[in-house]
Design an enzyme around this catalytic site. Structure first.
Site, PDB file in Angstrom:
ATOM      1  N   ALA A 140     -22.491   1.658   0.968  1.00 44.63           N
ATOM      2  CA  ALA A 140     -23.673   1.210   0.229  1.00 44.63           C
ATOM      3  C   ALA A 140     -23.309   0.031  -0.672  1.00 44.63           C
ATOM      4  O   ALA A 140     -22.355   0.111  -1.435  1.00 44.63           O
ATOM      5  CB  ALA A 140     -24.237   2.353  -0.606  1.00 44.63           C
ATOM      6  N   HIS A 182     -16.840   6.466  -8.350  1.00 47.27           N
ATOM      7  CA  HIS A 182     -17.025   5.076  -8.777  1.00 47.27           C
ATOM      8  C   HIS A 182     -16.642   4.967 -10.250  1.00 47.27           C
ATOM      9  O   HIS A 182     -17.483   5.101 -11.131  1.00 47.27           O
ATOM     10  CB  HIS A 182     -18.481   4.659  -8.565  1.00 47.27           C
ATOM     11  CG  HIS A 182     -18.922   4.728  -7.137  1.00 47.27           C
ATOM     12  ND1 HIS A 182     -20.202   5.090  -6.759  1.00 47.27           N
ATOM     13  CD2 HIS A 182     -18.242   4.494  -5.987  1.00 47.27           C
ATOM     14  CE1 HIS A 182     -20.293   5.060  -5.445  1.00 47.27           C
ATOM     15  NE2 HIS A 182     -19.116   4.696  -4.952  1.00 47.27           N
ATOM     16  N   ASN A 199     -13.175  -1.894  -9.454  1.00 41.38           N
ATOM     17  CA  ASN A 199     -14.276  -1.406 -10.278  1.00 41.38           C
ATOM     18  C   ASN A 199     -13.892  -1.295 -11.743  1.00 41.38           C
ATOM     19  O   ASN A 199     -14.755  -1.349 -12.627  1.00 41.38           O
ATOM     20  CB  ASN A 199     -14.741  -0.037  -9.776  1.00 41.38           C
ATOM     21  CG  ASN A 199     -15.252  -0.069  -8.347  1.00 41.38           C
ATOM     22  OD1 ASN A 199     -15.643  -1.125  -7.832  1.00 41.38           O
ATOM     23  ND2 ASN A 199     -15.255   1.073  -7.689  1.00 41.38           N
ATOM     24  N   GLU A 258       0.840  -1.191   0.000  1.00 41.37           N
ATOM     25  CA  GLU A 258       0.000   0.000   0.000  1.00 41.37           C
ATOM     26  C   GLU A 258       0.879   1.246   0.000  1.00 41.37           C
ATOM     27  O   GLU A 258       1.759   1.382   0.853  1.00 41.37           O
ATOM     28  CB  GLU A 258      -0.912   0.006   1.240  1.00 41.37           C
ATOM     29  CG  GLU A 258      -1.666   1.291   1.464  1.00 41.37           C
ATOM     30  CD  GLU A 258      -2.484   1.715   0.259  1.00 41.37           C
ATOM     31  OE1 GLU A 258      -2.273   2.843  -0.225  1.00 41.37           O
ATOM     32  OE2 GLU A 258      -3.320   0.909  -0.204  1.00 41.37           O
ATOM     33  N   VAL A 318       4.616   0.251  -5.272  1.00 46.25           N
ATOM     34  CA  VAL A 318       5.031  -0.687  -6.312  1.00 46.25           C
ATOM     35  C   VAL A 318       5.387   0.113  -7.556  1.00 46.25           C
ATOM     36  O   VAL A 318       4.541   0.775  -8.146  1.00 46.25           O
ATOM     37  CB  VAL A 318       3.932  -1.712  -6.607  1.00 46.25           C
ATOM     38  CG1 VAL A 318       4.352  -2.628  -7.765  1.00 46.25           C
ATOM     39  CG2 VAL A 318       3.630  -2.540  -5.366  1.00 46.25           C
TER      40      VAL A 318
END
Length: 525
Positions: A130, A457, A491, A36, A239
């Site tokens: 959600a 999103h 996503n 991370e 990375v």
């Protein structure tokens, strides 16, 4: 043949966490190293910042995740002291704009609100939790219904799914009743007005412990479990490159952002699950460049408004005593702004939108004290219609051969446009939002379309497909076409047009990809 395979995972959000847990629980000989680039915000890795009660501590955690905009935390994030950052602003608490206006900024004039979070847990530390199920054409067409039901149910369990959170709220029930009176007759059975499924654990005192990547990791971060002995999380580790040769990945080159030292980590499988822009950026920078990489960018556009609830209509459905009791209960949990969330889900052909209606005691902005709607005891709702973007190759991100961003990666330019098809659906969603507001009360903020990128999103830039025909990056099991032992997640894999929160879909796809990857690793060991 590897007796104890090593899996390198890039990104620590819910998707990377689902890969780590599924692989370690499926394959008892595997070892997972998760990288991370951002810091750990909470004592429990990946926990939701929304659960932090102290407002100063919560604000500090959010600032730490704001990447190049992280103020006093910039050096710990590996951002050069000389980087010019004037003109930056944060799109949403805990996130940072990719096109921030300073040196090394992305170029996104057509997608200006595009933002990311850089921290352990990724957006899972800040999300609204959600988790609606995809339906109709939102679903992945080449996964059959029986398998999909298993995948989505498994994903719901990983995310601590609650189907009826706040269903006992009298105010929420009254709002549902008014919306059903307005829309119920035109909605198909099973897709009418209801509560919004969320991720988290209800507490005995009536509050909600919101889900983050920590809940997905589960036993991997619990002391004394077998899985925890085979799991390693390295924060502040960037990375830099996926190392590969002759179509096979060998591992990753990483930079410790604390010491600035680089090293190579060998891996039998690499999973890239950063986000819809930095994941394809890493692949492109590493020389892994399927034709569709970065293309077919979608999001769900959002038309929003705020309404002051009508006291007469609400009072006809719930008593003053019920209202007083709910407000008293809410006062005990003042740090958590969520009281009741309702929705009208996506359905076809008549309702190709998703509506979320969030009750709040106070509006999200100051009201003129002289306004007749100021201090409304019945409260307010913030509402938003999600409108789909139909995938096109023309929409996406391109990477530069010559210009570097502030992290030293090929800089990105986002190309994006609404077509007449989206404009038509946005206009219809606006009309429906006007109807919803009129049914509930009085607008104190008229419906408006948020700028491109506002949804957070982002989908399609590493889309999966059932054939390697140049329109997809990964196969149906999330494996990158033409490169062995390289899997992508998030996503960005979703190839369909979607209207609302895609995390549940992405976790389901991660479960599928992880099961197949564990099967392959087990066969090789």
């Amino acid at each position: 043949m590897t007796e104890h395979p090593t899996v390198a995972i890039v990104g620590s959000g819910p998707i990377g966490s689902a890969y780590a847990r599924t692989i370690l629980e499926t394959l008892p000989t595997a070892h997972v190293v998760m990288f991370e680039a951002g810091p750990q915000l909470t004592q429990r890795p990946g926990a939701s910042v929304r659960n932090i009660a102290d407002p100063d501590e919560k604000a500090r955690a959010r600032e730490m995740s704001q990447g190049p905009q992280a103020g006093s935390f910039r050096e710990s994030l590996g951002i050069p002291e000389s980087a010019v950052v004037e003109g930056m602003f944060t799109a949403r608490q805990g996130t940072h704009l990719l096109d921030f206006g300073g040196e090394g900024s992305a170029h996104a004039p057509t997608f200006p609100a595009v933002a990311a979070a850089t921290n352990v847990g990724g957006q899972g530390a800040h999300w609204t939790c959600a988790i609606p199920r995809p339906a109709f054409s939102e679903k992945i067409p080449f996964i059959d219904d029986d398998e999909w039901e298993d995948l989505i149910s498994t994903a719901e369990a990983l995310l601590h799914h609650q189907a009826a959170a706040f269903a006992d709220s009298p105010i929420g029930g009254a709002i549902r009743s008014l919306l059903s009176d307005e829309f119920g007759a035109e909605l198909p059975e099973g897709h009418g007005v209801g509560t919004l499924p969320v991720a988290g654990d209800p507490q005995p005192d009536g509050s909600m412990l919101w889900a983050g990547a920590d809940m997905v990791l589960g036993p991997l971060i619990e002391e004394g479990t077998d899985e925890s002995t085979r799991f390693e999380l390295r924060d502040l580790t960037l990375v830099r490159r996926i190392e590969h040769e002759d179509g096979r990945v060998r591992g990753v080159t990483v930079e410790d952002l604390r010491t600035k030292e680089t090293s190579f980590v060998a891996a039998d499988l690499v999973v890239v699950a950063a986000d819809a822009f930095r994941s394809p950026q890493l692949l492109w920078s590493s020389g892994i460049r399927p034709e569709a990489l970065g293309r077919y960018l979608t999001e769900h556009h959002v038309v929003i408004s705020t309404v002051s609830l009508d006291g007469d209509r609400m009072g006809a459905l719930i008593t003053d005593e019920q209202l007083s009791a709910e407000l008293a209960h809410r006062a005990v949990h003042a740090a958590d702004p969520v009281a009741a969330v309702n929705r009208i889900p996506f359905s076809e052909p008549g309702h190709p939108f998703s509506l979320q209606v969030m009750y709040a005691e106070n509006p999200p902005f100051p009201l003129d004290p002289e306004s007749t709607e100021a201090g409304n005891r019945w409260g307010y709702v913030n509402m938003g219609y999600g409108v789909r973007k139909h995938p096109r190759a023309e929409d996406g991100v391109r990477f530069s051969e010559d210009e570097l961003d502030y992290r030293g990666f090929p800089n990105m330019t986002i190309e994006y446009a609404l077509t007449e098809r989206e404009e038509t659906e946005i206009a219809e969603a606006t009309r429906r939002l006007e109807r919803a507001g009129a049914a509930l009360g009085t607008f104190i903020a008229t419906p408006r379309l948020l700028p491109n990128g506002s949804s957070l999103h982002y989908m399609g830039t590493m889309r999966m497909g059932d054939t390697d025909d140049g329109t997809s990056v990964a196969d149906p099991y999330s494996r990158v076409w033409g490169t062995e032992n390289l899997v992508v997640g998030g996503n960005a894999l979703i190839p369909t047009a979607n209207t609302m929160n895609p995390t549940l879909t992405s976790v389901a796809l991660a479960v599928r990809g992880a099961r197949k990857a564990a099967e392959a690793l087990g066969a090789e060991s």
